[in-house]
Scaffold this motif. Sequence first.
Motif, PDB file in Angstrom:
ATOM      1  N   ILE A  98       0.851  -1.180   0.000  1.00 15.75           N
ATOM      2  CA  ILE A  98       0.000   0.000   0.000  1.00 15.75           C
ATOM      3  C   ILE A  98       0.890   1.234   0.000  1.00 15.75           C
ATOM      4  CG2 ILE A  98      -1.752   1.290   1.276  1.00 15.75           C
ATOM      5  CD1 ILE A  98      -2.703  -1.457   2.367  1.00 15.75           C
ATOM      6  N   VAL A  99       0.729   2.052  -1.010  1.00 12.75           N
ATOM      7  CA  VAL A  99       1.507   3.277  -1.120  1.00 12.75           C
ATOM      8  C   VAL A  99       0.670   4.410  -0.545  1.00 12.75           C
ATOM      9  CG1 VAL A  99       2.743   4.833  -2.674  1.00 12.75           C
ATOM     10  CG2 VAL A  99       2.566   2.378  -3.227  1.00 12.75           C
ATOM     11  N   GLY A 100       1.055   4.862   0.646  1.00  9.58           N
ATOM     12  CA  GLY A 100       0.299   5.904   1.314  1.00  9.58           C
ATOM     13  C   GLY A 100      -0.255   5.428   2.638  1.00  9.58           C
ATOM     14  N   SER A 101      -0.204   6.297   3.649  1.00 13.05           N
ATOM     15  CA  SER A 101      -0.623   5.902   4.993  1.00 13.05           C
ATOM     16  C   SER A 101      -1.694   6.830   5.546  1.00 13.05           C
ATOM     17  CB  SER A 101       0.589   5.885   5.933  1.00 13.05           C
ATOM     18  OG  SER A 101       1.216   7.171   5.947  1.00 13.05           O
ATOM     19  N   GLY A 102      -2.574   7.292   4.640  1.00 12.52           N
ATOM     20  CA  GLY A 102      -3.732   8.049   5.083  1.00 12.52           C
ATOM     21  C   GLY A 102      -4.855   7.113   5.478  1.00 12.52           C
ATOM     22  N   TRP A 103      -6.087   7.653   5.542  1.00  8.63           N
ATOM     23  CA  TRP A 103      -7.203   6.834   6.017  1.00  8.63           C
ATOM     24  C   TRP A 103      -7.456   5.632   5.134  1.00  8.63           C
ATOM     25  CZ3 TRP A 103      -7.955   7.151  10.703  1.00  8.63           C
ATOM     26  CH2 TRP A 103      -7.910   8.354  11.383  1.00  8.63           C
ATOM     27  N   ILE A 104      -7.533   5.827   3.821  1.00 11.97           N
ATOM     28  CA  ILE A 104      -7.820   4.695   2.945  1.00 11.97           C
ATOM     29  C   ILE A 104      -6.711   3.654   3.043  1.00 11.97           C
ATOM     30  CG2 ILE A 104      -8.088   3.967   0.546  1.00 11.97           C
ATOM     31  CD1 ILE A 104     -10.522   5.351   1.652  1.00 11.97           C
ATOM     32  N   GLY A 105      -5.463   4.106   3.021  1.00  7.98           N
ATOM     33  CA  GLY A 105      -4.352   3.169   3.087  1.00  7.98           C
ATOM     34  C   GLY A 105      -4.357   2.337   4.356  1.00  7.98           C
ATOM     35  N   MET A 106      -4.566   2.976   5.503  1.00  3.92           N
ATOM     36  CA  MET A 106      -4.513   2.240   6.768  1.00  3.92           C
ATOM     37  C   MET A 106      -5.749   1.354   6.962  1.00  3.92           C
ATOM     38  SD  MET A 106      -1.554   3.140   7.578  1.00  3.92           S
ATOM     39  CE  MET A 106      -1.202   2.570   9.251  1.00  3.92           C
ATOM     40  N   GLU A 107      -6.904   1.814   6.471  1.00  4.35           N
ATOM     41  CA  GLU A 107      -8.097   0.959   6.570  1.00  4.35           C
ATOM     42  C   GLU A 107      -7.968  -0.277   5.683  1.00  4.35           C
ATOM     43  OE1 GLU A 107     -11.401   4.383   7.766  1.00  4.35           O
ATOM     44  OE2 GLU A 107     -11.391   3.536   5.740  1.00  4.35           O
ATOM     45  N   VAL A 108      -7.462  -0.105   4.480  1.00  5.68           N
ATOM     46  CA  VAL A 108      -7.266  -1.255   3.598  1.00  5.68           C
ATOM     47  C   VAL A 108      -6.193  -2.181   4.164  1.00  5.68           C
ATOM     48  CG1 VAL A 108      -6.514  -2.006   1.309  1.00  5.68           C
ATOM     49  CG2 VAL A 108      -8.114  -0.096   1.539  1.00  5.68           C
ATOM     50  N   ALA A 109      -5.157  -1.617   4.765  1.00  2.00           N
ATOM     51  CA  ALA A 109      -4.136  -2.451   5.404  1.00  2.00           C
ATOM     52  C   ALA A 109      -4.761  -3.365   6.457  1.00  2.00           C
ATOM     53  CB  ALA A 109      -3.056  -1.570   6.031  1.00  2.00           C
ATOM     54  N   ALA A 110      -5.634  -2.790   7.280  1.00  2.00           N
ATOM     55  CA  ALA A 110      -6.295  -3.582   8.314  1.00  2.00           C
ATOM     56  C   ALA A 110      -7.198  -4.649   7.691  1.00  2.00           C
ATOM     57  CB  ALA A 110      -7.104  -2.678   9.248  1.00  2.00           C
ATOM     58  N   SER A 111      -7.964  -4.261   6.679  1.00  2.00           N
ATOM     59  CA  SER A 111      -8.864  -5.222   6.028  1.00  2.00           C
ATOM     60  C   SER A 111      -8.077  -6.350   5.372  1.00  2.00           C
ATOM     61  CB  SER A 111      -9.727  -4.504   4.983  1.00  2.00           C
ATOM     62  OG  SER A 111     -10.598  -3.577   5.595  1.00  2.00           O
ATOM     63  N   ALA A 112      -7.000  -6.008   4.687  1.00  2.00           N
ATOM     64  CA  ALA A 112      -6.209  -7.024   3.994  1.00  2.00           C
ATOM     65  C   ALA A 112      -5.571  -7.997   4.966  1.00  2.00           C
ATOM     66  CB  ALA A 112      -5.140  -6.351   3.120  1.00  2.00           C
TER      67      ALA A 112
END
Length: 401
Positions: free
Chosen positions: A151-165
């Motif tokens: 994931i390139v980027g650590s904003g809201w979308i990036g961190m939420e997708v990181a958790a989901s993945a």
Amino acid sequence: MESIVVLGAGLAGATAVTELRDRGFTGPITLIGEESELPYERPPLSKGYLQGNEEPESFTVHDAIWYQEHKVEPRLGVAAISIESARRQVLLADGSAVDYDQLVLATGSRANLGGDAPLAGYDLPGVHTLRKLSDAKALKADITDGARVSIVGSGWIGMEVAASARQLGARVTVYSTSEVPLAAVFGQRFGRHLLDLHQRHGVDVRTAKVHGIEQADGHLQVLSSAGSSPADVVLLAIGAVPNLQLAETAGLDVDQGVLVDATLRSSDPRILAIGDIAQAMNTRLGRRVRVEHWDNAIRQGKLAAATLLGGSESHDWWPYFFTDQFELGMEYVGHSAPGDETVIRGDVDSGEFLVFWRNSQVVTAAANVNIWDVNDELRAVIGRELSAERLADPKIELADL
């Protein structure tokens, strides 16, 4: 009776249409949207839908029958190409034109691909962005148990997708340009709490700048200042860009968004702007702000309807958003700055606590983490001068602050 056209069929546009009918407007309404889907809410795309816990029907604003029953004409799956404000017309890509007496712009945002020059490799197979339901469907299909997700980027979308993945069993790497993700929003203290949360769950958060993506030996390679790493899936989560092109064709005043007053009217009094694109005067803050969140889309959609019907309401609420990441659920209200002092009430290690931000003794924002039904009380303290001791003292009820 005047006709109203809403250009943009996301949550803000759908809310405006709903509120117009709820307030008794009986004139013609046309809702134009580039996506073929009926208007839906976007927060589940990075959370519940991606994890397989929600289906689109659960976050679609209205079914097709509602639009028929309320005599709203949806023009979906067709892009608008221009606004001819002198003739009060919206020109569509299929060659047709829609006349309006009043126009609401709710054109939303698009994924940032890297600024003026898109990131090298952004269009390779397996490289995704996440703004639309179709994006989420493609991403969901690629995130499988054991997949290497970068994931390139650590904003809201990036961190939420990181958790989901991670919850789907993927191996996840997040590339963050800052050592502490979201510190620019929350400051170091709470940012580190989020960083620790992800690291405890096995997310590899790297402080690195990504230079590009390549395809080699049957997989993707993420090229960064920390070296090259293989990936099966890459998500570009480096922010969003407001869709201002149509506003510009209409000759509206534009800066970082469409400049609108506290009633959401633009420099053309027959055109309003709402949602992601609206750089709106906020009477609470005393300045214009542009907010890209679910709550703002709903509130501004309702305010636009009130303005169109001659109401006296204004943009006077504190910005609000929420997030869910692993076991952390949080609501945030207010508008803090990175340098604001952070005050904690409760035990951070327990996972249930409140956070207040202060600037010169004045509370600028507050958040509830895994503590629910307190958001109204938190809203009430924002803008007030309160000591850190009172804010942190659990023996003092929030209502008594």
